[in-house]
Design a protein around this motif. Sequence first.
Motif, PDB file in Angstrom:
ATOM      1  N   TRP A 143       0.712  -1.177   0.046  1.00 52.66           N
ATOM      2  CA  TRP A 143       0.064   0.098   0.007  1.00 52.66           C
ATOM      3  C   TRP A 143       0.795   1.236  -0.040  1.00 52.66           C
ATOM      4  O   TRP A 143       1.902   1.310   0.659  1.00 52.66           O
ATOM      5  N   ASN A 144       0.471   2.117  -0.549  1.00 50.01           N
ATOM      6  CA  ASN A 144       1.120   3.525  -0.521  1.00 50.01           C
ATOM      7  C   ASN A 144       0.282   4.325   0.420  1.00 50.01           C
ATOM      8  O   ASN A 144      -0.746   4.859   0.384  1.00 50.01           O
ATOM      9  N   LEU A 145       1.023   4.625   1.636  1.00 50.13           N
ATOM     10  CA  LEU A 145       0.511   5.347   2.592  1.00 50.13           C
ATOM     11  C   LEU A 145       0.725   6.924   2.757  1.00 50.13           C
ATOM     12  O   LEU A 145       1.863   7.088   2.461  1.00 50.13           O
ATOM     13  N   VAL A 146      -0.289   7.657   2.872  1.00 52.02           N
ATOM     14  CA  VAL A 146      -0.310   8.988   2.824  1.00 52.02           C
ATOM     15  C   VAL A 146      -0.231   9.532   4.303  1.00 52.02           C
ATOM     16  O   VAL A 146      -1.551   9.124   4.967  1.00 52.02           O
ATOM     17  N   THR A 147       0.682  10.107   5.012  1.00 55.00           N
ATOM     18  CA  THR A 147       0.684  10.286   6.350  1.00 55.00           C
ATOM     19  C   THR A 147       0.591  11.806   6.948  1.00 55.00           C
ATOM     20  O   THR A 147       1.912  12.186   6.950  1.00 55.00           O
ATOM     21  N   PRO A 148      -0.334  12.536   7.051  1.00 56.32           N
ATOM     22  CA  PRO A 148      -0.206  13.778   7.401  1.00 56.32           C
ATOM     23  C   PRO A 148       0.304  14.215   8.620  1.00 56.32           C
ATOM     24  O   PRO A 148       1.188  15.104   8.788  1.00 56.32           O
ATOM     25  N   VAL A 149      -0.101  13.351   9.769  1.00 54.56           N
ATOM     26  CA  VAL A 149       0.213  13.809  11.184  1.00 54.56           C
ATOM     27  C   VAL A 149       0.088  12.438  11.931  1.00 54.56           C
ATOM     28  O   VAL A 149      -0.798  11.925  11.793  1.00 54.56           O
ATOM     29  N   ALA A 150       0.819  12.469  13.136  1.00 51.50           N
ATOM     30  CA  ALA A 150       0.867  11.434  13.956  1.00 51.50           C
ATOM     31  C   ALA A 150       1.186  12.109  15.164  1.00 51.50           C
ATOM     32  O   ALA A 150       2.320  12.624  15.567  1.00 51.50           O
ATOM     33  N   THR A 151       0.097  12.339  16.262  1.00 54.70           N
ATOM     34  CA  THR A 151       0.463  13.019  17.593  1.00 54.70           C
ATOM     35  C   THR A 151      -0.327  12.645  18.421  1.00 54.70           C
ATOM     36  O   THR A 151      -1.478  12.101  18.599  1.00 54.70           O
ATOM     37  N   PHE A 152       0.303  12.628  19.666  1.00 58.18           N
ATOM     38  CA  PHE A 152      -0.326  12.227  21.030  1.00 58.18           C
ATOM     39  C   PHE A 152       0.046  13.319  22.074  1.00 58.18           C
ATOM     40  O   PHE A 152       1.070  14.002  22.080  1.00 58.18           O
ATOM     41  N   ALA A 153      -0.888  13.561  23.100  1.00 61.60           N
ATOM     42  CA  ALA A 153      -0.843  14.496  23.944  1.00 61.60           C
ATOM     43  C   ALA A 153      -1.054  13.784  25.444  1.00 61.60           C
ATOM     44  O   ALA A 153      -2.322  13.133  25.419  1.00 61.60           O
ATOM     45  N   THR A 154      -0.405  14.167  26.503  1.00 61.06           N
ATOM     46  CA  THR A 154      -0.755  13.698  27.564  1.00 61.06           C
ATOM     47  C   THR A 154      -2.341  14.194  28.123  1.00 61.06           C
ATOM     48  O   THR A 154      -2.678  15.411  27.686  1.00 61.06           O
TER      49      THR A 154
END
Length: 496
Positions: A61-72
Amino acid sequence: MTKRVLLGQFMHETNTFCRRLTDESAFRGFYCHEGDAVLDALAGTQNEVAGFADVARAEGWNLVTPVATFATPGGPVTHRAWAAFGERILTAARQDGPFDAVLLSLHGAMVLEDGRDGDARLVRELRAIIGAGVPLVVTLDLHANLAPGMADDADIILSYKTFPHVDMRDTGRRAAEALRLVLSKAPAQAGTVVRKPAMISLPEGGRTDREPMMGLMARAQELTDAGRGILDVSLNAGFTFSDVPEIGPSVSVVHLGAQQVAEQIADELCAAMWAARDADQEEVLTPRQAAGIAATHPAGRGIRPLVLADISDNPGDGAYADSTALLAALLQGGGNDILFGAMHDPEAVAAARAAGRGTDVALSLGGKADPDFGGGPLHVKAHVEHLGDGRFVGGGPMWKGVAQSAGASALLRIGGVRVLVTSHATQALDLEIFRSNGIDPLAMRVVALKSTQHFRAAYAPVSMRICLVDGGGLASPRLERLKYKRIPRPIHPLDN
């Protein structure tokens, strides 16, 4: 033909009783990866994104990844944070499509500052952009307050199976495998059935190392049967500290054209959750009782530490992580060789940094966010043993390989107690948060943490004894102190 898949991660567990809003800086301060950096940073780690990538790589698959984020976890997510991350995923869906599918890593308990369900909003708006024929797959934390309406917009919804959450990568992999199966068949057949009992949460937050959750999970596994069209059965414990209409535990059953079977399974497990609502829970000590046990814990070579966990001030539940009741009790009568952390107090960190390593400094420590929850500031004289930037890489089973930050930090010695103080509210669930600040928890006689359950993944194998403590923080199990206004009523345990 190569499949183009949109992959996004935007995770927050929102404590609506917390006064501290969760802004864009809270996400960027913990971890935030954008564009091509997403897979570079998270592939190979214990994270859902890594599980997505495992399957995507195998399938080409061709993954398009705009953002990956996590906050406490903390207070409601601001409009600015939503614009930075939620809108970024939506913009990618509009501008970088068309896509064959969408994979989303969400928490399931995000609340925006206008009171709306942030997870449901993102899924709903994504569906409006991509259209009805594109499979949309969502992974959730086990503590999701899952709104049943999300199943109208997402084809597949599944969650972690462990608490502590040591199966995040596996959850991403299971979700992507389900997507692979759907893409090989008819996407319109995939669906998720959701059921919710009238409860605020499962006993002990649904910890999976004790009953009743162990039995519930075992039954869910028995009922997962691809041969009958049942791809996944997930049990969410719910998140207690969100005053929202969608609060509470849930069952989600993913099926391929087996709606009736999925409904029967969801109904059975929903009833089983309700039957377990008053199950026995582990004893919780007062700070004074905990200090008494600490004072008698032996020291010596080969003796493992006593671990005290203040479940009431866990930043992983959106508490302030600055309550002082347990620390005050340990300073008064807990003995020596005690490690305490992490205390969230940016002002104290700044004062320690101004004084410098190796100096003594007078401090007002902790208790600043809301003294009604866990006590006011302690006025102490502390020796500054270490100063750090707070960056570390998880080494334990839960966050292994994930780089994160507690912000500028200081290790202080106050009498017989060493206190790790941080600029970001960070749950000390991993040994590395202390080691990166110059101290090894395994060398200490007593380790006192602000955590509810996640710490067990790293600390249970290396401790002699674990005791739970209620220091009166915002996440105390004494729910009568909280003023719920938006939850459905009647609901257990507040109503008969």
